[in-house]
Write an enzyme that holds these catalytic residues in place. Structure first.
Site, PDB file in Angstrom:
ATOM      1  CE  LYS A   1      -2.561  -5.209   8.641  1.00 24.01           C
ATOM      2  NZ  LYS A   1      -2.644  -5.080   7.194  1.00 24.01           N
TER       3      LYS A   1
ATOM      4  CB  THR B   1       0.640  -3.651   6.551  1.00 27.48           C
ATOM      5  OG1 THR B   1      -0.602  -3.683   5.861  1.00 27.48           O
ATOM      6  CG2 THR B   1       1.201  -2.245   6.561  1.00 27.48           C
ATOM      7  CG  ASP B   2      -2.308  -7.968   4.231  1.00 27.14           C
ATOM      8  OD1 ASP B   2      -3.103  -8.490   3.434  1.00 27.14           O
ATOM      9  OD2 ASP B   2      -2.620  -7.007   4.974  1.00 27.14           O
TER      10      ASP B   2
ATOM     11  CB  THR C   1      -0.904   0.012   1.247  1.00 29.59           C
ATOM     12  OG1 THR C   1      -1.751  -1.132   1.208  1.00 29.59           O
ATOM     13  CG2 THR C   1      -1.753   1.271   1.279  1.00 29.59           C
TER      14      THR C   1
END
Lengths: 438, 625
Positions: free
Chosen positions: A260, A181-182, A105
Site C-alpha cells: 500500500k 487495506t492497512d 473498510t
C-alpha cells in the site's frame, strides 16, 4: 435543586424527540442522536426535521420537554433496521466462491458514537451493502473476524489460512478475502507462504472508501475480486484493487509483491518491482506475466508462524544499544536498510553477536524498490560477512511475513535461512523491467 | 401562493474542505471515470431521489484541472472546515438576526447525479431562526447553511456525463427564507436584499453563476415544489407566476380525472410494434430497425393529457418529462393522435390491443432496448398515478422563458447523515465577538453616508449599496478618485462590460489596482469617460493592464491637435452639406466624427469643437446659422 437539563437529556434514549428551550430565547426541536466523540462538553446533538444535525450547548437554566413520538430509526442505524438481504439463489452444484470477511473498510459502516467507521458484524449486513455480489454465480459469505486491519495479529494469519483451507475443502472454486487495506499486504504475503499448492485463486480485496458512500471503490473492487476468483488458470494468492483513479480498471497483484503506497488513493496498491500480474477491465481478465502453475503436490497448510521475528527500520540516529535490545530474545529479524541494504557501521557489533547466537537476520531496502546487494559497497560486504542474508528485491513487509513463517517451520537457523532464500511463492522477481513502478 | 427562497452565494475564500483556490479553469490535466451507487447513507433507507439517480446507470467522467487536488477527486479525506468561510456565514447570521449554533456539525447529503465525486455534498447548518425586513414586511430566515458547490457539468454523452472539478468545493452560503413571499415581486425584492447583504461582506465571488436561487413554491391546495438554480433575479416573479398557474392547472386535471373515474395504470405494458409501422420520425425509424415499443394503458385519462382550456400546461408534457429523465427522448400519447403518421385506424388498433375504453388514454414509449423502454414506462406510471392526487412534490429545472421542467423527485431527510471525517466546529463567544466587531456597515447607514458625505445622488447610492460596492468605492475614493466617477465605473460601466461576456466563460475579477489605473487614465485625459467601457471589456477578457487595453482599443494618445485635425477633415469633406444646412449639419457630422473619436476625448469637448468648426466653415461660405 432543579434537575440539570443536561443530565436529564443524557438519561433519555436515542431517537427521543425533545424540545430544548434556552434562556436566550433559542428553541430547538429535534431527535436525540449520539454525540460526536470530539463534541464539546455539554453539547447535545439533535437531528432537525430538515435532516441537519445541530450541536447545542445545554445550560443549567434551559428547559427540556419531551415531544411525542420517536424517530423511526432512533436517529441512527438500528441493528434490525437493515433492509432484508436480497433473495439468495438456492444452493446448487454451481461453482461457488467463498467470501471470507475479516472486517476493514470494505465491510464497515459509519458509527456515530466514535465518529468513525466500524466493521460490520454479519452476513446479512454484507449482502445489504453489496446486493450485486451474486450476479455471476453463487457466493457464500463466511465471517471470520471483524477487525480493522491495524488490529490484525500474525496469529490471525494462521487462523485465516485454516479457513481458506476449509473453504476449498468444502468445494469452493475460489476464495475472496475482504480485508482492511492497512495491513492487507502483510496478510497476503503470509497466506502465500502458509498455503502450499492452492487449487484455485485466493483473492484479497479491500476498499479505501467505506460502502456507505455512493462513490465507494468497495463495490467495484469486490465485484472484480469475485469475478477473478472464478478464473480457472489462477492458483495463487493475489490482491485486487483499483489500477488507477477510474472505476474501469482493476490491477491484479501477486500477494508477495504488493504494498500500500498511499494513505487514501484508490490506486494505492502497487506491485513495486515490476508491473502488476494482470488486469481486469470491462469484465475481461488479462495477465501480463506468467502465473504460478497449479502445484503438483497436495494442497496443505505449511503450518508454522513464530511471532518473535521482528522488523526494524533503520534510520540515522538509531542507537545501536536500543537496536541490540530490540533484537534480544528474537530468533530472527528483518532489517529495512537504506539504499542497497545498508545500516550504519556502528550497528555491526550487535548484528554479529545476534547471528552468532543463532538469530537469522535478513536485509531488505526501505526504498521499497530495487534489489539489495551486498557487493557494491563496503558496508554491504561487512554485513554479509557478519552473516546477514541479502533478500534481493523482497519488500520489508513480505520478508517479515516470510521470516515468521520460516521460523515457525524449523528450529534450525540454517534451515530457516534456506527457506528464507528459497523462492516459495513467486516472491522473488529476478527481472526488473525498464518501465518500473512510480 | 406561498413561496420561500433559497439563495446560494459562492464565497471568495479558498475552498471549503481543501486548500485549493476557488477559481474556474479550462486547463484540464487529467480525467477519471466513476460509477456511483445508491447507498442508504447510515440508515440503509435509500432515499427516493438517490435511488432514482442511480437507476439511470450512468457513468461520470471527472475532469481535474491544474488547481484540483485529491480531495476533489474523492481520493483524500476532506480537510477541516474553512474557518474564513465559517466567519462569513456567522457574519450573515448576525446581519439576518439568526441564532448561530454552539457547535457546527458537518453533514453528508447524498446526491447521486454525479455532481459530487463522493456521491454526497458536504453541508452544515450554521444558524437558524432569523429575519429580514423588506419594504416594511418581515420575512423569516429559516436557516443559514455552509456547503460545498458541486462540480460543473460540461457535457452529456451516451451513458456518460462529464463534470469538471474546478467548481467542486467552492464554499456556498445558503440562506433559506420561510414561505412568506406573497407576491412574485416580493420574491425579487427579498432576493435582492439578501444579495446586497451578502455582497456587503466583501467576501463573495462576483459575476454570472456565482449566485443562484431556488424557489420553494406551493399554490393553495397544491404541493411544495423546488425550482432549482434560477440565475436571473428579474425572472423570479415570472417563475412564481407560471408555477402557480401550472399547479392550478394540474388541480383542474385532477378534478377532471376524478370525473372520468380515472385510476392508476394497473396493467402491464403491451408490445405495440405491430401497429406502429407507419410511425414517422426517429421513433418510427427505431421501430422499423428493431427497437422496442411499449404501450401503457391509462384508464380514465382521455382528454387529460393535452392542455385544458385556458391553460398551456399539459399533463402529457409532465409524463414526457418523466420519461425523458430516464434517458428517452420523448413519448407519444393518445390525445395527440391521430398524427405522426398514425391514422384513426391505427389508433383504433392500439385501443383494441390495450382493451382501452372511450374514456381511456394510452402512452407509447419507443426505445432501443427493453430495459430503457421499461424504465420509461415505470416513470410514466409513477407520474400518471401522481396526477390522481394533484401536484407531486418535485425538483424542477428553470427554463429561460419562465417555465420549468421536471428534474427529479424532491429529496427527503433520509439522505443526510453525519460527515464523520470532519470534526465538529465550536462557535465560541470569542469568535462571535470578533464577528461582531467586524460587521459591515448597515445598508441604511451606508446610503446616508454616500449621499450626505460623498455627494452622490440617492439612486446611485442605493444601487451601490445593493450591489455591495460600498467597500470598493470607499477604497478608491480614499486613493483620490472622484466619488461620482468611481460610482459610475463600479455600477454602470463595469456591469455593462461584464454583460458583454459569454455566460459560461471564466470570470475575471478585476482588482482595485486595475480599477484605480482605469480611473487614473480618465483623470489624466488619456481616455475619456466613454472609453472606460472598451478598456474594461479588454481587461475582462484577459488584457493584462490598462495601458495595453487602451492601446488595443485604439484610444489614448489623442491630444487636442489630433481632434482638431479630425474635425477639420470631416468639415472639409462635407462642405456642401454645411453650405446648405449650416449649424444644422452638426447632427450628421457628429456621427462621422464620433466613429473615430469616441472614447478618446470627452463627448462634450468633441461636440464643442465640431460646432465651432462648422460655424467657422459656414461663416466662410456665407451660409446663415
Amino acid at each position: 435543586m432543579a434537575d440539570d437539563p443536561w443530565e436529564r437529556i443524557r438519561r433519555l434514549p436515542m431517537g427521543r424527540q425533545i424540545e430544548l428551550l434556552q434562556a436566550d430565547g433559542r428553541r430547538w426541536v429535534g431527535t436525540l442522536v449520539p454525540s460526536h466523540e470530539f463534541s464539546g462538553d455539554r453539547i447535545v446533538q439533535l437531528k432537525l426535521e430538515s435532516g441537519y444535525n445541530v450541536g447545542v450547548h445545554v445550560n443549567a437554566d434551559d428547559t427540556v420537554t419531551e415531544v411525542g413520538g420517536s424517530d423511526a430509526n432512533g436517529g441512527r442505524p438500528t441493528e434490525s433496521g437493515a433492509p432484508p438481504a436480497p433473495s439468495r439463489r438456492p444452493p446448487s452444484s454451481d461453482r461457488w466462491v467463498a467470501l471470507l470477511t475479516t472486517g476493514g473498510t470494505i465491510a464497515s459502516r459509519v458509527d456515530y458514537r466514535t465518529g468513525g467507521v466500524r466493521p460490520v458484524r454479519d452476513e446479512s449486513e454484507i449482502l445489504a451493502f453489496y446486493p450485486d455480489l451474486e450476479r455471476e454465480g453463487p457466493v457464500r459469505v463466511i465471517p471470520v473476524m471483524d477487525r480493522l486491519s491495524e488490529d490484525i495479529h500474525p496469529d490471525d494469519w494462521l487462523a485465516l489460512a485454516r479457513r481458506v483451507f476449509e473453504a476449498f475443502g468444502a468445494g469452493a472454486d475460489g476464495v475472496v478475502i475482504a480485508h482492511g487495506t492497512d495491513t492487507l499486504a502483510f496478510t497476503a504475503a503470509a497466506l502465500a507462504f502458509l498455503l502450499e499448492n492452492p487449487p484455485g485463486p485466493i483473492v484479497l480485496v479491500g476498499a479505501q472508501r467505506s460502502p456507505d458512500r455512493p462513490s465507494s471503490d468497495g463495490f467495484s473492487n469486490l465485484t472484480n475480486a469475485v469475478r477473478l476468483a472464478r478464473h480457472p488458470d489462477l492458483a495463487e494468492v493475489v490482491v485486487v484493487m483499483h489500477a488507477g483513479l477510474s472505476d474501469d480498471r482493476f490491477a491484479i497483484h501477486r500477494g508477495t509483491q504488493v504494498r500500500k503506497m498511499h494513505s487514501s488513493r484508490r490506486d494505492a496498491f502497487q506491485t513495486r518491482n515490476s508491473g502488476p500480474l494482470g488486469e481486469l477491465h470491462e469484465g475481461t481478465v488479462r495477465f501480463h506475466r506468467p502465473l504460478r502453475p497449479k502445484g503438483a503436490g497436495p494442497f496443505r497448510i505449511a503450518e508454522g508462524l513464530d511471532p518473535t521475528g521482528g522488523l526494524l527500520w533503520f534510520y540515522p540516529g538509531l542507537e545501536p544499544d536500543r537496536a541490540r535490545a530490540f533484537a534480544e530474545g528474537r530468533r530472527g529479524l528483518i532489517l529495512a536498510g537504506t539504499g542497497l541494504g545498508h545500516v550504519s557501521a556502528a550497528h555491526l557489533p550487535w548484528v554479529r553477536d545476534a547471528v552468532a547466537r543463532g538469530a537469522v537476520i535478513g536485509m531488505t531496502t526501505q526504498t521499497l524498490g530495487g534489489d539489495v546487494d551486498p557487493y557494491v559497497y563496503a558496508t554491504g560486504r561487512e554485513l554479509q560477512r557478519a552473516g546477514v542474508l541479502y533478500l534481493d528485491d523482497l519488500l520489508p513487509e513480505t520478508a517479515y511475513a516470510k521470516l515468521l513463517w520460516a521460523l515457525g517451520r524449523s528450529p534450525e537457523p540454517a534451515e530457516v535461512a534456506r527457506l528464507l532464500l528459497e523462492d516459495r511463492a513467486g516472491e522473488f522477481e529476478r527481472r526488473h523491467p525498464v518501465e518500473g513502478p512510480p | 401562493m406561498k413561496a420561500g427562497l433559497e439563495v446560494h452565494q459562492q464565497l471568495a475564500t479558498g475552498k471549503l474542505f481543501c486548500d485549493c483556490p476557488a477559481e474556474l479553469s479550462d486547463d484540464v490535466t487529467a480525467t477519471a471515470v466513476r460509477e456511483l451507487r445508491a447507498t442508504g447513507g447510515e440508515n440503509h433507507l435509500v432515499d427516493a431521489a438517490a435511488a432514482f439517480q442511480a437507476a439511470r446507470g450512468l457513468r461520470y467522467r471527472y475532469e481535474a484541472v491544474r488547481t484540483s487536488c485529491l480531495v476533489e477527486l474523492d481520493e483524500e479525506p476532506p480537510h477541516a472546515l474553512n474557518p474564513d468561510a465559517v466567519d462569513v456565514a456567522l457574519t450573515l447570521a448576525r446581519l439576518l438576526h439568526a441564532r448561530p449554533l454552539d457547535e457546527i456539525e458537518v453533514m453528508r447529503k447524498i446526491v447521486v447525479d454525479g455532481s459530487n465525486t463522493s456521491g454526497f455534498q458536504r453541508t452544515a447548518l450554521v444558524a437558524a431562526d432569523g429575519y429580514l425586513e423588506v419594504s416594511g414586511r418581515r420575512h423569516a430566515i429559516l436557516s443559514i447553511c455552509l456547503e460545498e458547490d458541486a462540480a460543473r457539468k460540461i457535457g452529456e454523452g451516451s451513458g456518460e456525463v462529464t463534470y469538471r472539478l474546478d467548481r467542486l468545493g467552492i464554499p456556498l452560503i445558503e440562506i433559506a427564507t420561510g414561505p412568506d413571499i406573497v407576491t412574485p415581486a416580493d420574491g425579487r425584492e427579498v432576493a435582492e436584499e439578501i444579495g446586497g447583504l451578502l455582497r456587503s461582506t466583501g467576501r463573495v465571488r462576483r459575476g454570472i453563476g456565482t449566485i443562484r436561487e431556488d424557489l420553494n413554491v406551493s399554490a393553495d391546495g397544491g404541493t411544495r415544489v423546488e425550482i432549482k438554480g434560477v440565475q436571473e433575479l428579474r425572472l423570479i416573479p415570472r417563475y412564481l407566476e407560471i408555477e402557480e398557474s401550472r399547479q392550478r392547472a394540474l388541480l383542474r386535471v385532477r378534478a377532471r380525472l376524478r370525473d372520468q373515474g380515472a385510476r392508476a395504470p394497473d396493467r402491464p405494458p403491451v408490445d405495440a410494434r405491430s401497429v406502429l409501422h407507419a410511425l414517422t420520425g426517429p421513433p418510427g425509424d427505431l421501430v422499423r430497425r428493431g427497437g422496442v415499443a411499449l404501450a401503457l394503458h391509462l384508464p380514465g385519462f382521455h382528454g387529460c393529457l393535452r392542455s385544458l382550456e385556458g391553460s398551456e400546461e399539459r399533463l402529457g408534457r409532465e409524463l414526457a418529462d418523466y420519461a425523458r429523465a430516464t434517458g428517452l427522448k420523448g413519448i407519444l400519447h393518445s390525445d395527440e393522435l391521430p398524427g405522426f403518421g398514425l391514422t384513426d385506424a391505427d389508433v383504433a388498433s392500439l385501443r383494441s390491443l390495450l382493451g382501452a375504453g372511450p374514456l381511456d388514454a394510452f402512452v407509447i414509449a419507443v426505445a432501443p432496448d427493453a430495459a430503457a423502454a421499461d424504465r420509461a414506462i415505470r416513470a410514466v406510471t409513477l407520474r400518471a398515478t401522481g396526477a390522481l392526487d394533484g401536484v407531486p412534490a418535485e425538483t424542477r429545472d428553470p427554463l429561460p422563458d419562465g417555465r420549468t421542467r421536471y428534474s427529479r423527485p424532491l429529496p427527503g431527510r433520509d439522505r443526510m447523515y453525519p460527515e464523520t471525517d470532519v470534526p465538529p466546529v465550536p462557535v465560541t463567544a470569542d469568535r462571535l465577538a470578533r464577528i461582531e466587531a467586524g460587521l459591515p456597515e448597515r445598508p441604511e447607514a451606508a446610503r446616508e453616508r454616500l449621499t450626505l458625505q460623498l455627494g452622490l445622488d440617492a439612486e446611485r447610492a442605493r444601487t451601490l449599496v445593493r450591489a455591495g460596492e460600498v467597500g470598493r468605492l470607499d477604497r478608491l475614493v480614499a486613493q483620490g478618485h472622484a466619488p461620482a466617477l468611481v460610482a459610475r465605473l463600479l455600477v454602470q460601466e463595469l456591469p455593462e462590460a461584464q454583460s458583454t461576456l459569454p455566460p459560461e466563460g471564466p470570470v475575471i475579477d478585476l482588482d482595485e489596482d486595475v480599477l484605480g489605473a482605469t480611473l487614473a487614465a480618465v483623470e489624466s485625459g488619456t481616455i475619456a469617460k466613454e472609453g472606460i467601457g472598451p478598456v474594461l471589456q479588454r481587461l475582462l477578457t484577459g488584457t493584462s493592464n490598462v495601458a495595453a487595453a487602451v492601446a488595443d482599443a485604439g484610444l489614448g494618445g489623442g491630444d487636442r491637435g489630433d481632434l482638431d485635425r479630425l474635425v477639420a477633415q470631416v468639415v472639409a469633406a462635407n462642405g456642401d452639406l454645411i453650405a446648405r444646412r449650416g449649424a444644422g449639419a452638426f447632427a450628421g457630422l457628429m456621427g462621422d466624427v464620433m466613429k473615430e473619436a469616441r472614447g478618446r476625448w470627452d463627448g462634450k469637448v468633441i461636440s464643442d469643437r465640431l460646432r465651432a468648426a462648422i460655424e467657422r466653415a459656414g461663416g466662410q461660405a456665407g451660409a446663415t446659422a
